[in-house]
Design an enzyme around this catalytic site. Structure first.
Site, mmCIF file in Angstrom:
data_model
loop_
_atom_site.group_PDB
_atom_site.id
_atom_site.type_symbol
_atom_site.label_atom_id
_atom_site.label_comp_id
_atom_site.label_asym_id
_atom_site.label_seq_id
_atom_site.Cartn_x
_atom_site.Cartn_y
_atom_site.Cartn_z
ATOM 1 C CE1 TYR A 109 -3.656 2.581 0.736
ATOM 2 C CE2 TYR A 109 -1.856 3.655 1.910
ATOM 3 C CZ TYR A 109 -3.103 3.708 1.325
ATOM 4 O OH TYR A 109 -3.794 4.888 1.319
ATOM 5 C CD GLU A 197 -5.737 4.680 -1.551
ATOM 6 O OE1 GLU A 197 -6.679 4.503 -2.344
ATOM 7 O OE2 GLU A 197 -5.871 4.635 -0.311
#
Ligand code: ADP
Ligand code: MG
Length: 399
Positions: A109, A197
């Site tokens: 992530y 992101e």
């Protein structure tokens, strides 16, 4: 402003972030054609909507033939994809991205956000990719690596290496990871983003680091200096009430209640919504008409608020500092004459030229309910709405 995954990937790849080969399609046939152009023997068809969580909702499909691609697309085009981020109404699928399927070894992530307390860009990363960051922070909080960037010098090599080591990146891949981190940071900074992101950032079996998903959000107030980014806007993904407002220079957020609010300044708008709730009502929207509220602007705001079928009373709450109450009052009067308004309108004015403003409202002969304090205004709006409920509903039913 949000952009699509394929657009974010294009933007980030211009800053040195590596992505898998992929292409955009507007129809099932075009998707199959794009897959043939890309080559290979397996592809992922990805619905392009402004929301995450597509994988679990059926918006990301692995395909191994033309037929599978076409079938996956038939299931997507023209449908609404409902994910945990879209709300129950979902978001329409009008484009799909066809991407070469990648042999994933590890998912990471990676996020960049504005950290308001340190007033810096913060890099947030975790070994536990593939999961949403909200779940990671609950289930694996210790896996989260955070690092703030000093704006005067930007993201430093050593800092990017430290993040890579904390994520357990193998030494031969650290340089690629550093390039990815620096690319994301430069894209964030140079384009006035508020969020980047990549979830997941993957390490492939053959030692490549690729952004398999990408999301970017930009600061609306800085879009004027990035025309190449503002061109990427896709109104099909926005709440139509909010895009109409943005096109008219108003900040509008649609909510679920039935008291329309016309307010100047975001802080006052928040206080107004709180007070409506305190008085037992529910706001239908958050509308900030900004500083220089000309009569035209006030009329536009009324039109916008009245376009919401749920609105059963309007509360105008203005504190005139830079503004002038007499201008706002003229705007309200003009709007009430021009826009067909079949619900009670409560106006509370305070600040510069308030007496003149009150006089204009009183002498207009229009059925405006006046209030002096915010609490009184909220109570009157909630009361007017309840008293007027039957009648307002009837008027709307007739229309
Ligand atoms: P979302 O976050 O909206 O669910 P993603 O783009 O992250 O969508 O895709 C969901 C999952 O699908 C990813 O976590 C990844 O495991 C898999 N995936 C996405 N793109 C590819 C690809 N090109 N090759 C292989 N797997 C993929
Ligand atoms: Mg994702």
């Amino acid at each position: 402003m949000d952009i699509h995954e394929y657009q974010a990937k294009d933007v980030l790849s211009n800053f040195g972030v590596t992505i898998a080969p992929g292409a955009l399609a507007y129809s099932p046939e075009q998707a199959a054609y794009r897959a043939r152009e890309l080559g290979g023997d397996s592809w992922v068809v990805k619905a392009q909507v402004h929301a995450g969580g597509r994988g679990k909702a059926g918006g990301v499909k692995l395909c191994q033939s033309d037929q599978e691609i076409q079938a996956a697309c038939e299931d997507m085009f023209g449908k609404k994809l409902v994910t945990h981020q879209t709300g129950p109404q979902g978001k329409g699928i009008y484009r799909v991205y066809v991407e070469a399927a990648v042999p994933i070894e590890r998912e990471i992530y990676l996020g960049l956000v504005l950290d308001r307390s340190s007033q810096r860009v913060m890099i947030v990363a975790s070994k536990e990719g593939g999961m949403e960051i909200e779940d990671i922070s609950v289930e694996k909080p210790d896996s989260i690596v955070r690092s703030t960037v000093e704006p005067a010098v930007g993201l430093q090599e050593f800092q990017a290496r430290e993040i890579s080591f904390a994520l357990g990146i193998e030494p031969p891949l650290v340089q690629q990871m550093v390039r990815t981190l620096k690319g994301c940071y430069r894209a964030f900074r140079d384009l006035d983003a508020t969020m980047v992101e990549i979830n997941p950032l993957v390490i492939t079996g053959d030692g490549r680091i690729l952004a398999l998903d990408a999301k970017m959000t930009f600061d609306d107030n800085a879009l004027f200096r990035h025309p190449q980014i503002s061109e990427l806007r896709d109104k099909s993904q926005e709440d139509p009430r909010e895009s109409r407002a943005a096109d008219r220079g108003l900040s509008y957020v649609g909510l679920d209640g039935n008291i329309g609010c016309i307010v100047n300044g975001a802080g006052l708008a928040m206080a107004t919504m709180d007070t409506i709730k305190l008085a037992g009502g529910e706001p239908a929207n958050f509308l900030d008409i900004g500083g220089g509220a000309t009569p035209e602007r006030v009329a536009k705001a009324f039109r916008l608020v009245m376009s919401d079928q749920n609105v059963q009373a309007v509360l105008v709450n203005i504190f005139a500092g830079i503004n002038r109450c007499d201008w706002v009052a003229e705007g309200v009067v003009q709007a009430l004459k021009e826009v067909q308004i079949d619900v009670p309108v409560v106006v509370r004015l305070a600040g510069t030229n308030v007496q003149e403003g009150q006089r204009i409202l009183a002498q207009s002969g229009l059925p405006i309910i006046r209030a002096t304090t915010l609490m009184e205004a909220a109570e009157r709006a909630v009361g007017a709405w309840s008293n007027d409920l039957k009648q307002a509903t009837r008027v709307r039913a007739v229309q």
